[in-house]
Motif scaffolding. Structure first.
Motif, PDB file in Angstrom:
ATOM      1  N   ASP A 107       0.895  -1.104  -0.154  1.00 28.57           N
ATOM      2  CA  ASP A 107      -0.033   0.081   0.089  1.00 28.57           C
ATOM      3  C   ASP A 107       0.846   1.155   0.113  1.00 28.57           C
ATOM      4  O   ASP A 107       0.698   2.127  -0.711  1.00 28.57           O
ATOM      5  CB  ASP A 107      -0.844  -0.134   1.392  1.00 28.57           C
ATOM      6  CG  ASP A 107      -1.889  -0.980   0.904  1.00 28.57           C
ATOM      7  OD1 ASP A 107      -2.263  -1.660   0.220  1.00 28.57           O
ATOM      8  OD2 ASP A 107      -2.580  -1.393   2.241  1.00 28.57           O
ATOM      9  N   CYS A 108       2.064   1.303   0.795  1.00 21.50           N
ATOM     10  CA  CYS A 108       2.803   2.280   0.913  1.00 21.50           C
ATOM     11  C   CYS A 108       3.531   2.536  -0.410  1.00 21.50           C
ATOM     12  O   CYS A 108       3.536   3.780  -1.116  1.00 21.50           O
ATOM     13  CB  CYS A 108       3.999   2.155   1.790  1.00 21.50           C
ATOM     14  SG  CYS A 108       3.400   2.073   3.640  1.00 21.50           S
ATOM     15  N   ALA A 109       3.830   1.405  -1.148  1.00 20.60           N
ATOM     16  CA  ALA A 109       4.538   1.410  -2.409  1.00 20.60           C
ATOM     17  C   ALA A 109       3.768   2.207  -3.253  1.00 20.60           C
ATOM     18  O   ALA A 109       4.036   3.025  -4.129  1.00 20.60           O
ATOM     19  CB  ALA A 109       5.024   0.195  -2.673  1.00 20.60           C
ATOM     20  N   VAL A 110       2.446   1.630  -3.640  1.00 21.94           N
ATOM     21  CA  VAL A 110       1.248   2.381  -4.535  1.00 21.94           C
ATOM     22  C   VAL A 110       1.210   3.646  -4.222  1.00 21.94           C
ATOM     23  O   VAL A 110       1.318   4.425  -5.122  1.00 21.94           O
ATOM     24  CB  VAL A 110       0.331   1.395  -4.485  1.00 21.94           C
ATOM     25  CG1 VAL A 110      -0.902   2.130  -5.394  1.00 21.94           C
ATOM     26  CG2 VAL A 110       0.294  -0.055  -5.035  1.00 21.94           C
ATOM     27  N   LEU A 111       1.121   4.187  -2.959  1.00 21.17           N
ATOM     28  CA  LEU A 111       0.986   5.497  -2.741  1.00 21.17           C
ATOM     29  C   LEU A 111       2.081   6.260  -3.229  1.00 21.17           C
ATOM     30  O   LEU A 111       1.905   7.404  -3.642  1.00 21.17           O
ATOM     31  CB  LEU A 111       0.580   5.918  -1.010  1.00 21.17           C
ATOM     32  CG  LEU A 111       0.448   7.060  -0.593  1.00 21.17           C
ATOM     33  CD1 LEU A 111      -0.797   7.635  -1.398  1.00 21.17           C
ATOM     34  CD2 LEU A 111       0.116   7.114   0.927  1.00 21.17           C
ATOM     35  N   ALA A 112       3.094   5.953  -2.945  1.00 20.88           N
ATOM     36  CA  ALA A 112       4.457   6.557  -3.625  1.00 20.88           C
ATOM     37  C   ALA A 112       4.422   6.707  -4.865  1.00 20.88           C
ATOM     38  O   ALA A 112       4.759   8.042  -5.359  1.00 20.88           O
ATOM     39  CB  ALA A 112       5.906   5.847  -2.750  1.00 20.88           C
ATOM     40  N   TRP A 113       4.155   5.656  -5.593  1.00 20.55           N
ATOM     41  CA  TRP A 113       3.991   5.625  -7.015  1.00 20.55           C
ATOM     42  C   TRP A 113       3.011   6.629  -7.494  1.00 20.55           C
ATOM     43  O   TRP A 113       3.347   7.401  -8.499  1.00 20.55           O
ATOM     44  CB  TRP A 113       3.696   4.229  -7.340  1.00 20.55           C
ATOM     45  CG  TRP A 113       3.739   4.042  -8.699  1.00 20.55           C
ATOM     46  CD1 TRP A 113       4.573   4.009  -9.970  1.00 20.55           C
ATOM     47  CD2 TRP A 113       2.389   4.319  -9.828  1.00 20.55           C
ATOM     48  NE1 TRP A 113       4.088   3.997 -11.153  1.00 20.55           N
ATOM     49  CE2 TRP A 113       2.786   4.187 -11.101  1.00 20.55           C
ATOM     50  CE3 TRP A 113       0.929   4.545  -9.210  1.00 20.55           C
ATOM     51  CZ2 TRP A 113       1.819   4.231 -12.174  1.00 20.55           C
ATOM     52  CZ3 TRP A 113      -0.105   4.446 -10.196  1.00 20.55           C
ATOM     53  CH2 TRP A 113       0.315   4.316 -11.670  1.00 20.55           C
ATOM     54  N   GLU A 114       1.770   6.762  -6.972  1.00 19.37           N
ATOM     55  CA  GLU A 114       1.005   7.700  -7.254  1.00 19.37           C
ATOM     56  C   GLU A 114       1.304   9.048  -7.144  1.00 19.37           C
ATOM     57  O   GLU A 114       1.097  10.081  -8.046  1.00 19.37           O
ATOM     58  CB  GLU A 114      -0.283   7.240  -6.436  1.00 19.37           C
ATOM     59  CG  GLU A 114      -1.263   6.206  -6.837  1.00 19.37           C
ATOM     60  CD  GLU A 114      -2.396   6.239  -6.134  1.00 19.37           C
ATOM     61  OE1 GLU A 114      -3.691   6.072  -6.972  1.00 19.37           O
ATOM     62  OE2 GLU A 114      -2.536   6.154  -4.978  1.00 19.37           O
ATOM     63  N   LYS A 115       2.011   9.321  -5.990  1.00 18.16           N
ATOM     64  CA  LYS A 115       2.460  10.760  -5.764  1.00 18.16           C
ATOM     65  C   LYS A 115       3.435  11.124  -6.697  1.00 18.16           C
ATOM     66  O   LYS A 115       3.395  12.157  -7.273  1.00 18.16           O
ATOM     67  CB  LYS A 115       2.957  10.745  -4.127  1.00 18.16           C
ATOM     68  CG  LYS A 115       3.335  12.092  -3.972  1.00 18.16           C
ATOM     69  CD  LYS A 115       2.014  13.121  -3.852  1.00 18.16           C
ATOM     70  CE  LYS A 115       2.458  14.501  -3.369  1.00 18.16           C
ATOM     71  NZ  LYS A 115       1.455  15.507  -3.486  1.00 18.16           N
ATOM     72  N   ALA A 116       4.296  10.260  -7.059  1.00 19.73           N
ATOM     73  CA  ALA A 116       5.501  10.680  -8.230  1.00 19.73           C
ATOM     74  C   ALA A 116       4.969  10.870  -9.613  1.00 19.73           C
ATOM     75  O   ALA A 116       5.052  11.675 -10.254  1.00 19.73           O
ATOM     76  CB  ALA A 116       6.589   9.450  -8.321  1.00 19.73           C
ATOM     77  N   GLN A 117       3.755  10.108  -9.842  1.00 17.16           N
ATOM     78  CA  GLN A 117       2.728  10.346 -11.017  1.00 17.16           C
ATOM     79  C   GLN A 117       2.251  11.502 -11.076  1.00 17.16           C
ATOM     80  O   GLN A 117       2.341  12.194 -12.011  1.00 17.16           O
ATOM     81  CB  GLN A 117       1.934   9.242 -11.216  1.00 17.16           C
ATOM     82  CG  GLN A 117       2.578   7.663 -11.642  1.00 17.16           C
ATOM     83  CD  GLN A 117       2.856   7.597 -12.789  1.00 17.16           C
ATOM     84  OE1 GLN A 117       2.048   7.928 -13.710  1.00 17.16           O
ATOM     85  NE2 GLN A 117       3.868   7.102 -13.273  1.00 17.16           N
ATOM     86  N   SER A 118       1.642  12.086  -9.885  1.00 17.22           N
ATOM     87  CA  SER A 118       1.190  13.318  -9.881  1.00 17.22           C
ATOM     88  C   SER A 118       2.002  14.635  -9.995  1.00 17.22           C
ATOM     89  O   SER A 118       1.572  15.619 -10.507  1.00 17.22           O
ATOM     90  CB  SER A 118       0.194  13.551  -8.494  1.00 17.22           C
ATOM     91  OG  SER A 118       1.237  13.626  -7.571  1.00 17.22           O
TER      92      SER A 118
END
Length: 741
Positions: A297-308
């Motif tokens: 869950d943390c990894a996906v959140l970090a990926w989403e933030k970098a994408q944004s």
């Protein structure tokens, strides 16, 4: 400070031309290690990273072809096991079948069957004395026997059969006697893989891994791990001193070189935001940074933030397909069918941007949702045709009506659009089968509905969406083995959801120019000089001590000492996590969230953080209280200064906070709903009864009658003093006097 990487480099220097086979759990990890060696200037010719399954398949392929046997993909496992379970004779013992409709039963049974097979156990090996319950023993044995018969009758070979065939014919091995072989430290093969690896020719080179003072080697590493050579640590920086995490008292004095730091945040999203701010403010090149996450869950959140932020980013565990457009579209379709074909659910599906329509007039999914709203359709199959036909007729009007020509043209366009939306919905409804008299449908028909919907209507606006669509179709294709089983529609939809729930798309190793996000247990292999380890809250780092739902720990130990129990999984996770932290090196920053904003509760750091703090301060007696006192105030989504913000919204919030209350009136004028919320909050806190208050006598809490009973303040009955009795009944007790009469 990873001794295994140094060992590989030294092996390449000593034997530059000889073949060197390195067994790793995945190809991506092998490529990562190869790139790291190349970046360090090592010529790694003839260093061959491979998996045990690859070599086993290469050895067994010829024999399997001679026998006419084809490999069987793991993806069909849960569906196949469910079919075999349902088809067991009625005379067979019943233990799991009454629970067959439970959402995760198929996955749990398949996991156990696969584990038994990879342990080399067959149906006759399941002894009665190993089980606490006789019905469980009989049914599990019958299920495993049915699975083996299915493989034989259909000439299929699962992973266990491939390894067995390779063990029976070792002469086809691509490894020569003069080759070197070694295994990645911490790689735990299954018993069947262990037997296979032990039979391979070549010179076995013990893999070097750090000695972790105070951490004993897990049980299964003794019986199933490869040859290991444990290297004593010689820490050169404070980050390297994490090798003493389990025994801070034995660590050398800290160097205070600022290579190890700790911070906390008020929320998980704020933690990721703060990491991104530090990367930006320090001016770190993205390909010099790795974010190691304690959970997916943390990894996906970090990926989403970098994408944004439009940062190039790679993520090793991939993104769940349920977060992609095709995945969301399929889940939306399942919700629409399961909810009785609600028009509101279909509107949300069309408005979400996850569905693409190709109507003749070029209407988009969003425009179709507006047409559906105007039609006032409700729910059920029949509502859409009637409502949209009536809407089209209303737009066309009576022949005697004589509006202006432009209005008539616009109304005709709207009428045609309503007709087209109706035709599209009718075609979609035709895909969904009607239940029979018993309320069941063929599982294969529902799987066909999901497959057709993904192929025809799911939006694919990026490479990730395309990859997710292909993976979803593959997962649904594996469900076709369910054949002619008939289930309730809700059960079929649950099976479809579960089939793609754990599927991830877009996984990638670290790449140049990209920020890399990884799971903590697989971090550090790329050798990046800056690592942020996030999500280190208690209960989020290591697996819970929960026994397998099919085989209890004592049953596992009776069947085979190589089968892991709950304690084994926990001890292995601790050891592998500590070993990865110790091998990271460079500059290391640990963080955790001290608030769960969804549940509105305080969270606490893992003991890993406390041990790191003790190492940092060179005092093993320090407590959690000392840790809390030493840390700065938790970071939030709002940056400390406007120039530290990552976006325009962040700059605006930071600037607003720095104005204090003087900027509040302008915000409330721009956002009236916020002003209404402030009025409601002030009313709740007052001593006068207002329409914003309500009371639950048994809980003693005031509730807002307009917010689904959400507690807002622990005030008492005195607030209702002097209010009309009907208000007290309606807002305090939830009773409407008029309705009661």
């Amino acid at each position: 400070m990873d001794p295994f990487v140094s060992q590989l480099a030294e092996l390449c220097r000593r034997n530059p031309t000889g073949a060197k086979w390195v067994f790793v759990p995945s190809h991506a990890l092998g490529h990562t290690l190869g790139e790291r060696l190349a970046l360090d200037g090592t010529n790694w010719a003839n260093l061959r990273f491979t998996t045990p399954a690859d070599v086993a398949l290469q050895m067994a392929a010829a024999r399997l072809v001679e026998l006419g046997v084809n490999p069987c993909p793991d993806g069909i496992g849960p569906a196949l096991i469910m079919r075999l379970l349902v088809e067991l004779p009625s005379t067979a013992a019943r233990y799991f079948r009454p629970l067959a409709e439970q959402p995760n039963m198929a996955d749990a049974l398949w996991s156990t069957v696969r584990e038994l097979r990879m342990a080399g156990l067959k149906a006759p090996d399941l002894r009665r004395d190993a089980f606490d319950n006789v019905d469980k023993h009989r049914e599990l044995q019958a299920l495993l026997s049915s699975y083996e018969a299915h493989l034989a009758s259909n000439q299929l070979a699962d992973n266990a059969a491939v390894f067995e065939a390779a063990i029976e014919d070792p002469n086809r091995c691509p490894i020569d006697d003069g080759d070197n072989t070694l295994e990645l430290p911490g790689f735990l093969p299954t018993p069947l893989e262990r037997r296979f690896l032990d039979l391979l020719p070549g010179t076995r080179v013990p893999a070097e891994m750090l000695e972790l003072p105070g951490a004993g080697l897990p049980r299964r590493m003794h019986i199933s791990g490869g040859k290991l050579s444990r290297v004593s640590a010689k820490p050169g920086t404070d980050a390297d001193r994490l090798v003493f995490l389990m025994n801070p008292a034995a660590a050398p004095a800290p160097r205070e070189d600022d290579t190890l730091s700790i911070f906390r945040t008020a929320g998980r999203e704020a933690e990721v935001e703060e990491v991104m701010r530090r990367i930006s403010n320090l001016g770190l090149p993205l390909d010099h940074v790795e974010i190691a996450c304690a959970s997916a869950d943390c990894a996906v959140l970090a990926w989403e933030k970098a994408q944004s932020l439009s940062w190039p980013v790679t993520i090793d565990c991939g993104v769940p397909v349920a977060m992609t457009r095709p995945g969301r579209a399929l889940f939306g379709l399942c919700d629409w069918i399961e909810g009785g074909f609600s028009a509101a659910s279909l509107r949300r599906l069309l408005q979400g941007g996850d569905v693409e329509l190709e109507l003749p007039d070029g209407s988009t999914a969003g425009q179709s949702a507006r047409v559906l709203l105007q039609s006032e359709a409700t729910w059920g199959r029949e509502t859409f045709g009637r409502a949209l036909t009536a809407l089209a007729a209303e737009y066309r009007g009576e022949p005697d009506d004589d509006p202006d020509e432009q209005q008539r043209a616009r109304d005709n366009v709207r009428a045609d659009r309503a007709d087209q939306v109706g035709i599209w919905i009718e075609d979609l409804l035709k895909l969904v089968p009607n239940a029979d008299a018993s309320g069941t449908v063929l599982a294969a028909e529902m799987i066909s509905v999901a497959t057709s919907f993904i192929e025809r209507y799911a939006a694919k606006r990026s490479d990730l969406d395309g990859a997710a669509s292909a993976l979803i179709r593959d997962a649904l294709r594996g469900l076709r083995i369910l054949g002619n089983l008939r289930w309730q529609i809700s059960e079929c939809l649950t099976f479809i959801r579960n089939a793609i729930r754990d599927v991830a798309a877009g996984g990638s190793r670290s790449r140049p120019g990209h920020l890399h996000v990884s799971l903590l247990v697989r971090s550090g292999y790329a050798g990046r000089p800056n690592t942020f380890v996030i999500g280190l809250e208690e209960g989020n780092v290591f697996p819970s001590l929960i026994e397998d739902p099919v085989l209890l720990d004592r049953e596992r130990s009776r069947l085979s000492s190589a089968l892991p129990g709950a304690g084994d999984r926990a001890s292995e996770a601790v050891y592998l996590t500590i070993s990865r932290l110790a091998a990271l090196g460079g500059r290391l920053c640990l963080s955790f969230s001290c608030r769960d904003l969804r549940e509105m509760r305080e969270t606490f750091p893992s003991w890993v953080v406390l041990q790191a703090f003790r190492l940092q301060r060179a005092d093993p007696r320090l407590s959690y209280t000392d840790l809390e006192r030493s840390l700065e105030e938790p970071a939030t989504l709002v940056a400390l200064a406007p120039d530290q913000a990552l976006s325009d919204a962040g700059w605006w919030l930071t600037s607003l906070c720095r104005t204090g209350t003087s900027g509040l009136p302008a915000v409330l004028r721009a956002f009236p709903s916020l002003e209404s919320g402030q009025v409601a909050e002030q009313a709740r806190q007052s001593s006068v009864f207002t329409p914003y208050d309500g009371f639950v006598p048994e809980a003693g809490l005031m509730l807002d009658p307009c917010s689904s009973g959400r507690p807002v303040s622990p005030t008492g009955l005195e607030k209702f003093a002097g209010c009309p009795f009907q208000y007290f009944m309606k807002y305090a007790l939830g009773i409407d006097p008029i309705e009661e009469e």
